[in-house]
Write an enzyme that holds these catalytic residues in place. Sequence first.
Site, PDB file in Angstrom:
ATOM      1  N   ASP A   5       8.498  14.223 -46.278  1.00 47.74           N
ATOM      2  CA  ASP A   5       9.104  12.890 -46.267  1.00 47.74           C
ATOM      3  C   ASP A   5       8.857  12.296 -47.653  1.00 47.74           C
ATOM      4  O   ASP A   5       7.742  11.932 -47.989  1.00 47.74           O
ATOM      5  CB  ASP A   5       8.446  12.043 -45.171  1.00 47.74           C
ATOM      6  N   TRP A  39       3.589   6.387 -41.558  1.00 48.60           N
ATOM      7  CA  TRP A  39       4.827   7.185 -41.466  1.00 48.60           C
ATOM      8  C   TRP A  39       4.572   8.543 -40.859  1.00 48.60           C
ATOM      9  O   TRP A  39       5.360   9.020 -40.041  1.00 48.60           O
ATOM     10  CB  TRP A  39       5.514   7.272 -42.828  1.00 48.60           C
ATOM     11  N   LYS A  94      14.757   3.094 -50.766  1.00 49.64           N
ATOM     12  CA  LYS A  94      13.599   2.822 -51.611  1.00 49.64           C
ATOM     13  C   LYS A  94      13.951   3.098 -53.081  1.00 49.64           C
ATOM     14  O   LYS A  94      13.712   2.272 -53.938  1.00 49.64           O
ATOM     15  CB  LYS A  94      12.403   3.691 -51.190  1.00 49.64           C
TER      16      LYS A  94
END
Length: 361
Positions: A172, A102, A196
């Site tokens: 993030d 990511w 999520k």
Amino acid sequence: MERVHNFNAGPAVLPEEVLREAQADLVNYKGMGLSVMEMSHRSKEYEAIINEARDAAKRIYGLGDDWDVLFLHGGASLQFVMIPMNFLPEGKIANFIHTGVWSKKAMAEVKKLGKPVHIAASSEDKSFSYIPKTYQLSDNPAYLHITTNNTIYGTEWKIDPDVPKDVPLIADMSSNFMSKPIDINKYSFIYAGAQKNIGPAGCAVILVKKDFLATGATNLPSMLDYQLHSKNGSLYNTPPCFTIYMIGLVLKWIENYGGLAKIEENNKAKAKYIYDVIDASNGFYRGTVVPEDRSLMNITFRLPSEELENLFISEAKKNGMIGLKGHRDVGGCRASCYNALPLNAAYDLAEFMKNFQKQNG
Ligand SMILES: *Cc1c(COP(=O)(O)O)cnc(C)c1O
């Protein structure tokens, strides 16, 4: 049909109570004779829905009036490019702590804009199996970007890192958003794809300090301009209305649960069931992460062979436990134990793991 134990990495398990509440509201929202999906995003009823979701996010993290909360399209991945467009002026450098796929994707977007990136620390040398404990900033850093939970590798920051006062910290938090209390004042900008931990897909939630927001660029295309979205209360255009409604229900569920401290307690208990089995297995199950950086959210492990891993995943499925296959980039197994995963699901998986070892160890 019973609900399965859902260990999917995302989109992921939602609280059953929330699904039932949404079901009850689905055809006829609070006697209005229509669904949230069918209502104007400019109606006073929808305004109440989005305002309540925003207020709940603020209450959960204890945010004052110096923070704003945005609900935007495009998931976490759009923020990878919006952040440097908004907050990386000429002459400054984006600093990253590189902890996996990511952060790599986020850095790639900065480079595509032709802007400079500095890797302040990286755990690539050991296949992203740990969180770097020190870092070295560049000259003229615009901000430091971290990924607080690494969904694919199973590492998680256990502290909120210290940064120099004049360096904004951007995080993030897609895969551990609202999973535990954090030291919010260390951050300037936090973002998370909803799918999520706090809702269905289709929306990113952003917590941003207003004074940091005000430093952003302003000559941007409208949909890529955080300040414009903020001025319009995330209603510049039609937002992902139903997803935001669902987020609102999940946030109410978190508050009713007792807030982040209680949520963390439950997340720790779930993770402990599974890590304890790994640690007591004499190497049959091998954790892929150094113990001190193990994620409470994504528990990654290997078995002695890929054959056994495949058998493990298929036997688990027969026992009502799904989503245990590791990410395609790394293989192995992964049990994602987000907020809404019930305690008994983690307990049942731990018991299953013990039995599987007895039969195949
Ligand atoms: C899933 C994930 C993303 C990507 O989210 P999208 O909403 O699909 O763009 C980014 N960062 C982390 C840490 C993730 O887990």
